[in-house]
Design a protein around this motif. Structure first.
Motif, PDB file in Angstrom:
ATOM      1  N   GLY A  97     -39.477  26.778 103.859  1.00  0.00           N
ATOM      2  CA  GLY A  97     -40.342  26.174 102.853  1.00  0.00           C
ATOM      3  C   GLY A  97     -40.524  24.681 103.127  1.00  0.00           C
ATOM      4  N   SER A  98     -41.784  24.214 103.178  1.00  0.00           N
ATOM      5  CA  SER A  98     -42.068  22.800 103.446  1.00  0.00           C
ATOM      6  C   SER A  98     -41.938  21.940 102.199  1.00  0.00           C
ATOM      7  N   PHE A  99     -42.327  22.463 101.046  1.00  0.00           N
ATOM      8  CA  PHE A  99     -42.287  21.695  99.803  1.00  0.00           C
ATOM      9  C   PHE A  99     -41.575  22.520  98.730  1.00  0.00           C
ATOM     10  N   PRO A 100     -40.256  22.713  98.873  1.00  0.00           N
ATOM     11  CA  PRO A 100     -39.543  23.518  97.869  1.00  0.00           C
ATOM     12  C   PRO A 100     -39.289  22.721  96.595  1.00  0.00           C
ATOM     13  N   GLN A 101     -39.258  23.457  95.497  1.00  0.00           N
ATOM     14  CA  GLN A 101     -38.917  22.880  94.192  1.00  0.00           C
ATOM     15  C   GLN A 101     -37.723  23.648  93.646  1.00  0.00           C
ATOM     16  N   TYR A 102     -36.623  22.943  93.359  1.00  0.00           N
ATOM     17  CA  TYR A 102     -35.372  23.571  92.942  1.00  0.00           C
ATOM     18  C   TYR A 102     -35.213  23.442  91.425  1.00  0.00           C
ATOM     19  N   GLN A 103     -34.664  24.528  90.809  1.00  0.00           N
ATOM     20  CA  GLN A 103     -34.361  24.543  89.382  1.00  0.00           C
ATOM     21  C   GLN A 103     -32.991  25.188  89.185  1.00  0.00           C
ATOM     22  N   TRP A 104     -32.163  24.565  88.347  1.00  0.00           N
ATOM     23  CA  TRP A 104     -30.823  25.070  88.053  1.00  0.00           C
ATOM     24  C   TRP A 104     -30.796  25.625  86.623  1.00  0.00           C
ATOM     25  N   PHE A 105     -30.044  26.713  86.479  1.00  0.00           N
ATOM     26  CA  PHE A 105     -29.959  27.384  85.180  1.00  0.00           C
ATOM     27  C   PHE A 105     -28.504  27.613  84.820  1.00  0.00           C
ATOM     28  N   LEU A 106     -28.207  27.402  83.549  1.00  0.00           N
ATOM     29  CA  LEU A 106     -26.903  27.729  82.971  1.00  0.00           C
ATOM     30  C   LEU A 106     -27.162  28.697  81.812  1.00  0.00           C
ATOM     31  N   ASN A 107     -26.674  29.914  82.005  1.00  0.00           N
ATOM     32  CA  ASN A 107     -26.908  30.951  80.986  1.00  0.00           C
ATOM     33  C   ASN A 107     -28.404  31.053  80.659  1.00  0.00           C
ATOM     34  N   LYS A 108     -29.241  31.034  81.690  1.00  0.00           N
ATOM     35  CA  LYS A 108     -30.693  31.145  81.614  1.00  0.00           C
ATOM     36  C   LYS A 108     -31.362  29.937  80.952  1.00  0.00           C
ATOM     37  N   THR A 109     -30.601  28.833  80.810  1.00  0.00           N
ATOM     38  CA  THR A 109     -31.166  27.588  80.271  1.00  0.00           C
ATOM     39  C   THR A 109     -31.410  26.619  81.423  1.00  0.00           C
ATOM     40  N   LEU A 110     -32.610  26.097  81.498  1.00  0.00           N
ATOM     41  CA  LEU A 110     -32.975  25.177  82.586  1.00  0.00           C
ATOM     42  C   LEU A 110     -32.239  23.854  82.414  1.00  0.00           C
ATOM     43  N   LEU A 111     -31.588  23.447  83.490  1.00  0.00           N
ATOM     44  CA  LEU A 111     -30.898  22.158  83.503  1.00  0.00           C
ATOM     45  C   LEU A 111     -31.829  21.118  84.128  1.00  0.00           C
ATOM     46  N   HIS A 112     -32.114  20.091  83.342  1.00  0.00           N
ATOM     47  CA  HIS A 112     -32.974  19.025  83.862  1.00  0.00           C
ATOM     48  C   HIS A 112     -32.157  18.047  84.702  1.00  0.00           C
ATOM     49  N   ASP A 113     -32.705  16.909  84.985  1.00  0.00           N
ATOM     50  CA  ASP A 113     -32.102  16.026  85.989  1.00  0.00           C
ATOM     51  C   ASP A 113     -30.686  15.600  85.645  1.00  0.00           C
ATOM     52  N   GLN A 114     -30.395  15.351  84.373  1.00  0.00           N
ATOM     53  CA  GLN A 114     -29.089  14.806  84.029  1.00  0.00           C
ATOM     54  C   GLN A 114     -28.711  15.248  82.630  1.00  0.00           C
ATOM     55  N   GLY A 115     -27.419  15.555  82.457  1.00  0.00           N
ATOM     56  CA  GLY A 115     -26.896  15.934  81.156  1.00  0.00           C
ATOM     57  C   GLY A 115     -25.537  15.315  80.941  1.00  0.00           C
ATOM     58  N   SER A 116     -24.861  15.772  79.864  1.00  0.00           N
ATOM     59  CA  SER A 116     -23.566  15.187  79.531  1.00  0.00           C
ATOM     60  C   SER A 116     -22.491  15.583  80.526  1.00  0.00           C
ATOM     61  N   PHE A 117     -22.632  16.746  81.180  1.00  0.00           N
ATOM     62  CA  PHE A 117     -21.595  17.211  82.093  1.00  0.00           C
ATOM     63  C   PHE A 117     -22.140  17.544  83.485  1.00  0.00           C
ATOM     64  N   PHE A 118     -23.449  17.295  83.722  1.00  0.00           N
ATOM     65  CA  PHE A 118     -24.017  17.665  85.022  1.00  0.00           C
ATOM     66  C   PHE A 118     -25.001  16.577  85.473  1.00  0.00           C
ATOM     67  N   TYR A 119     -25.284  16.631  86.779  1.00  0.00           N
ATOM     68  CA  TYR A 119     -26.251  15.712  87.389  1.00  0.00           C
ATOM     69  C   TYR A 119     -26.867  16.417  88.592  1.00  0.00           C
ATOM     70  N   VAL A 120     -28.221  16.406  88.626  1.00  0.00           N
ATOM     71  CA  VAL A 120     -28.937  17.131  89.677  1.00  0.00           C
ATOM     72  C   VAL A 120     -29.388  16.123  90.746  1.00  0.00           C
ATOM     73  N   VAL A 121     -29.048  16.393  91.997  1.00  0.00           N
ATOM     74  CA  VAL A 121     -29.457  15.566  93.141  1.00  0.00           C
ATOM     75  C   VAL A 121     -30.300  16.444  94.051  1.00  0.00           C
ATOM     76  N   ASN A 122     -31.613  16.148  94.097  1.00  0.00           N
ATOM     77  CA  ASN A 122     -32.514  16.902  94.968  1.00  0.00           C
ATOM     78  C   ASN A 122     -32.637  16.198  96.321  1.00  0.00           C
ATOM     79  N   GLN A 123     -32.528  16.936  97.377  1.00  0.00           N
ATOM     80  CA  GLN A 123     -32.684  16.453  98.738  1.00  0.00           C
ATOM     81  C   GLN A 123     -33.713  17.333  99.457  1.00  0.00           C
ATOM     82  N   PRO A 124     -34.983  17.210  99.013  1.00  0.00           N
ATOM     83  CA  PRO A 124     -35.987  18.083  99.614  1.00  0.00           C
ATOM     84  C   PRO A 124     -36.274  17.631 101.039  1.00  0.00           C
TER      85      PRO A 124
END
Length: 1062
Positions: free
Chosen positions: A886-913
């Motif tokens: 994939g040349s332009f992938p878009q990643y999404q993380w889910f916790l119990n089918k809930t979408l996790l956005h870029d940053q929360g109280s206990f998580f942090y998303v780092v995208n390296q496309p």
């Protein structure tokens, strides 16, 4: 063409028929050849002629003409291009009318054209005309090698004239706006579009530009480039070094000067003291630098040496020892007389020799008076009076006018130049005098111990006495000659009557009257008189003329001597007045003599030094008045002024001149205006900005340059001096409002004038970066949004997008980025893209990137690793998600089918496309749940690919695995069993080998060991009794042990049963 066939008729018909048939068969080939000849002749006779241009400008219109003379009607003309391509058809129905074909010239119009004419069955083809398409030049630029065009003398520089468009071009070069040809500039080589200077010299520096042009018939089109300044740098010469010392209070300060006489700044100059660098400076304005050094009198401070460094050179000066020796020791004056070629004395040279002293200051004295004035300093040689000159830093005094009446005693004195209050060291006095014998012999030096002569005779008086004596002698001889001539006439008459023979009595042999005998007594006295008479009468006329001439000369000499003796010499006049004056003001100068001659009118005149042709003022002093000159000050009055005093009506008074008086003339500044010598006020960075502050009036001006109200200070790239501001390698920071402030002073008044100019230095566009994103317009159409962006560059900027060599699109924008829309097909390589950026100076190119978009696909993998704290508990967790392609992938993380956005109280998303996405977790109660990631195309999220799911719980993460627990307890159980089995096997083995005895022996040993622990010292029985009793006790204990064995056996069996249960 007609062919007639004749046949003969025979009487026999059969024979006639046969013959005619044979003749007909024989004529068929001839008829065929004749017909072919007729066709060929008709085709050859049709020769169309095509006329038209062989060169034409692109996008112009041209006309071709075709005509076939003497052709039968109708004629059809066809204009054909290479490979038989038909351009146009024209029919001629009137005859001898040329057919015209009009074409609009394009880039593909170049090639060969011919005309084809057809009439009936005849066809003719004209000669070909090859048309060349000429593209007019545009966007002409001059590039240089090296770049920028800065070269050292003797090197090679090549200027190239390039165009973005143009063909069939010629080039013309201009140097300082004059055309360059092989005749006017033989050292410049012109080859094609290049101008080559093989051996660069300083005269090649200047402004160059080129003109590219093309000519079609009488039409000439050209395009000129902008000017390019070529700078020729000179190699620097070997540096020189000198030093001086100054006194401030009781301390001394040294200053070392390093300089070079030739070269081009900037240069780096450093000073080394005993091979250790103590200072460094970059000279941008000149080739010199000054370095302060510590100095102590009489002490060697080290060996100093200057180092001069440029881009291509590194030179060292000669070393010099930094040691200052005070003036002292002996001072001596030596006199040397100089003679002309005919042995006439011309001058005297006096040299002052000082035994020691690094910086001596020398002063000369004549008859105890300082000569010349201490106000006249000199550096090398400076004439002070008309007959004095100082040389070699005042250590040599040259007397250029020597006469008998001007003798005197000269001596020199010296002190330290840096200490005006220092003591003087004086020499002995030396007499310099010209006497009669000086004209024929070398004079002797007066010893230092000789007492100076105070009274001497005036030279004019001596000459007068000598000539008066000569006159008296001449008169006496003349009177004697006249008397002898008169006496000779009477004697000659008497001799003629008594002695007619002329040689009867020679004058050389006189005889006495007494008898003709020789009288020795009278010969000596009379011979002199007779000789004088003979000399006088030898030539009467000649003697008279000689006498008259001699008398005239003597009279003239006496008159001259009388005149000289009667002349009066005035003292040196003194000139007073202001040392500074304002233009157009009235200044007052006064001139006076210390002693005025009695009953004489003195004329005072004010002159400019070295210009006695025109006086500035004149004053007549009748009774010793002080001369006053009122002057309306003009700029030309600046300089040294002199006052000349002379007798107004008495030429016997010798004129005298005062010492020069320097007058500084101040003209207030006016009309300040900044001129931009470097060219336009708006230009690109990297060029040199040269500003001059021009004035309509003003002198002794100090200049100050301001940029946006801030003072411009000299630096390595900023040259500020004498109303000139020179900025090398300009940048956009040099843009702004420049102000020149010109100021001069008179007394306590300041005169100021200023001017402003706005300079704009544009940034050259930087190398652009290229990138693209994908835009989905509909389910079947995708586009690449290509972005070209530069980090700097002054707008407007023209961005061009190329797919390999094909121009896709271009835009001119007022910012440093542009976006282009390019269609694409997913999964297909669409070529290579490159951006070009140009804002008027240079074209910059980006990197090549492939235009290919691969959709997201394949399995999506997810794995993790963790961090452990001090108590070996898991405190942090990292999830990794990655798609197979994939040349332009878009990643999404889910916790119990809930979408996790870029940053929360206990998580942090780092995208390296496009490689991967990382989810950082802090392990706790809130992070418990099931995790998974999904990947889709960033431009199309309708389809997503999910990873496997993973449950995360703090208890689960920190709980020991069942397998680990099973292994640990299993090992422990195995160990216990092993020990138990060993014990059981040992017991059985002992029972079989020793039976019950072994147990009794063991019990005995135990009892004995126990009994041995008792302290027998507490008891006082007899030893034998004690031993007997102990022996009995042992027997009893043994017997009891045998009885208790079943109990021990039962206890051992219980232990074995407990081990088997475990």
């Amino acid at each position: 063409m007609c062919v007639h066939t004749h046949t003969h008729t025979y009487t026999r018909p059969s024979l006639r028929s046969t013959v005619m048939k044979n003749h007909t068969l024989n004529l068929l080939p001839i008829l065929a050849l004749a017909s072919l000849f007729i066709k060929i002749s008709g085709s050859i006779s049709l020769r169309p002629v095509l006329t038209g241009p062989d060169m034409a400008y692109l996008s112009s219109r041209v006309v071709f003409w075709c005509i076939a003379p003497d052709s039968s009607l109708p004629v059809t003309y066809e204009l054909m291009w290479d490979a038989g391509v038909l351009i146009g058809t024209v029919a001629d129905l009137q005859g001898d009318q040329p057919a015209s074909f009009k074409l609009k010239v394009t880039a593909s119009s170049e090639g060969s054209y011919h005309c084809k004419a057809t009439t009936g069955r005849s066809t003719g083809v004209s000669d070909s005309i090859k048309l060349r398409v000429v593209t007019p030049p545009s966007n002409t630029k001059v590039t240089s090698e090296p770049f920028p065009p800065v070269a050292y003398e003797g090197s090679r520089i090549v200027l190239s004239c390039s165009v973005t468009k143009g063909s069939h071009l010629s080039y013309t070069w201009f140097f300082n706006r004059k055309e360059v040809t092989s005749i006017t500039s033989p050292l410049l080589l012109l080859t094609a579009n290049k101008l080559v200077v093989r051996n660069v010299a300083p005269e090649h520096a200047g402004y160059y530009y080129c003109m590219a042009w093309s000519r079609v018939q009488d039409t000439k089109r050209f395009s000129s480039s902008s000017e390019v300044q070529v700078t020729v740098k000179k190699y620097v010469s070997k540096p020189r070094i000198s030093f001086y010392i100054s006194k401030e209070g009781a301390s001394y300060h040294g200053n070392v000067t390093c300089w070079s006489t030739r070269g081009s700044p900037p240069v780096n100059i450093s000073l080394s003291l005993d091979d250790k660098e103590v200072g460094s400076a970059t000279a941008t304005e000149s080739l010199s630098a000054w370095f302060p050094v510590a100095m102590v009198l009489g002490r060697d401070m080290g060996m100093a040496q200057c180092r001069l460094t440029t881009e291509v050179q590194e030179l060292m000066s000669e070393p010099v020892t930094l040691e200052v020796v005070p003036v002292g020791g002996d001072v001596k004056v030596e006199v040397e007389y100089l003679y002309t070629a005919d042995s006439k004395m011309a001058a005297a040279r006096l040299s002052c020799h000082i035994s020691r002293g690094t910086f001596p200051y020398v002063s000369w004295l004549l008859n105890e008076s300082v000569l010349p004035s201490e106000t006249h300093e000199d550096s090398h040689i400076q004439p002070v009076l008309s007959h004095y000159a100082l040389m070699d830093h005042r250590q040599t005094l040259v007397l250029t006018k020597l006469s008998l009446e001007e003798p005197g005693y000269y001596r020199c004195r010296s002190r330290d130049n840096y200490d005006e209050s220092g003591p003087w060291v004086e020499s002995a006095a030396v007499l310099v005098q010209v006497t009669d014998w000086n004209l024929y012999s070398m004079p002797r030096e007066t010893p230092s111990t000789e007492t100076p002569l105070k009274v001497f005779m005036n030279t004019i008086e001596v000459i007068s006495i000598v000539f008066c004596c000569l006159l008296l002698l001449t008169l006496a001889v003349g009177v004697g000659c006249m008397y002898k001539v008169f006496d000779y006439k009477q004697g000659h008459a008497h001799i003629t009557t008594t002695n007619p023979t002329p040689d009867a009595l020679p004058l050389s042999a006189p005889m006495s009257q007494s008898g003709g005998e020789r009288d020795d007594t009278d010969w000596d006295s009379s011979s002199v008189v007779i000789f004088e008479v003979y000399s006088c009468i030898k030539d009467n006329n000649s003697s008279l003329r000689m006498f008259a001439s001699l008398t005239f000369v003597v009279v003239l000499v006496l008159c001259y001597c009388s005149k000289e003796s009667s002349q009066s010499i005035l003292g040196r006049p003194q000139l007073f007045g202001p040392s500074e004056a304002l233009v157009k003001s009235i200044a007052e100068f006064s001139c006076k003599l210390k002693i005025y001659p009695e009953n004489e009118t003195i004329l005072f005149q004010l002159f400019k030094e070295d210009n006695r042709d025109k006086f500035l003022g004149e004053f007549t002093s009748l009774n010793g008045e002080v001369a006053v000159f009122l002057m309306s000050i003009k700029p030309k009055h600046e300089g040294n002024l002199e006052c000349v005093a002379k007798g107004q009506n008495n030429s016997n008074i010798e004129p005298t001149v005062s010492y020069p008086h320097y007058l500084k003339v101040v003209e207030p500044v006016q009309g300040a205006k900044i001129s931009v010598r470097s060219g336009p006020v708006e230009f690109f960075e990297g060029k040199t900005l040269e500003l001059h502050c021009d004035l309509t009036a003003g002198n002794h001006v100090s200049y100050k340059w301001l940029l946006n109200g801030q003072l411009v200070s000299p630096s390595r790239l900023h040259y500020v001096a004498d109303g000139q501001l020179l900025i090398h390698r300009t940048t956009s920071k040099d843009s702004g409002s420049y102000q020149c402030v010109a100021t001069n002073h008179f007394n306590k008044t300041d005169y100021t004038n200023s001017s402003q100019v706005v300079i704009t230095v544009k940034d050259v566009v930087s190398t652009p970066d290229i990138s693209f994103t994908v835009l989905k317009q509909d389910p079947h159409n995708y586009y690449a949004m290509v972005t070209c962006q530069s980090t700097k560059g002054t707008p407007p900027v023209t961005f061009s997008l190329y797919n390999r060599t094909e121009l896709v699109s271009n835009k001119t924008v007022e910012e440093t980025q542009a976006t282009f829309k390019v269609s694409l097909v997913l999964g297909l390589h669409m070529g290579w893209l490159q951006c070009q950026a140009d804002n008027g100076d240079q074209i910059k190119f980006s990197q090549w990137i492939p235009l290919e978009v691969v959709p997201v696909g394949g399995p999506v993998m997810m794995h993790y690793d963790y961090d452990i704290g001090e108590n070996y508990a898991v405190i942090g967790l990292r999830f990794y998600c990655k798609a197979a392609k994939g040349s332009f992938p878009q990643y999404q993380w889910f916790l119990n089918k809930t979408l996790l956005h870029d940053q929360g109280s206990f998580f942090y998303v780092v995208n390296q496309p496009p490689e991967q996405s990382i989810l950082l977790l802090s392990v706790g109660r809130s992070s418990t749940g099931t995790y998974h990631c999904e990947v889709s195309d960033s431009f199309d999220n309708t389809t997503a690919i999910g990873s496997n799911k993973l449950y995360l719980d703090k208890e689960v993460l920190n709980r020991l695995p069942v397998l680990v627990v099973a292994v640990v307890f299993g090992c422990f159980t195995a160990l216990i069993l092993l020990v138990s089995i060993c014990c059981w096997l040992g017991t059985i083995f002992r029972q079989r080998q020793y039976g019950d005895k072994s147990l009794s022996l063991e019990m005995e040993g135990r009892v004995a060991a126990y009994e041995s622990e008792l302290d027998s010292s507490e008891y006082h029985e007899d030893a034998d009794v004690v031993n007997t009793a102990r022996a009995g006790e042992f027997d009893q204990a043994s017997e009891a042990s045998v009885d208790e064995w079943p109990k021990f056996k039962a206890c051992l069996k219980e232990g074995e049963d407990l081990g088997s249960h475990l």
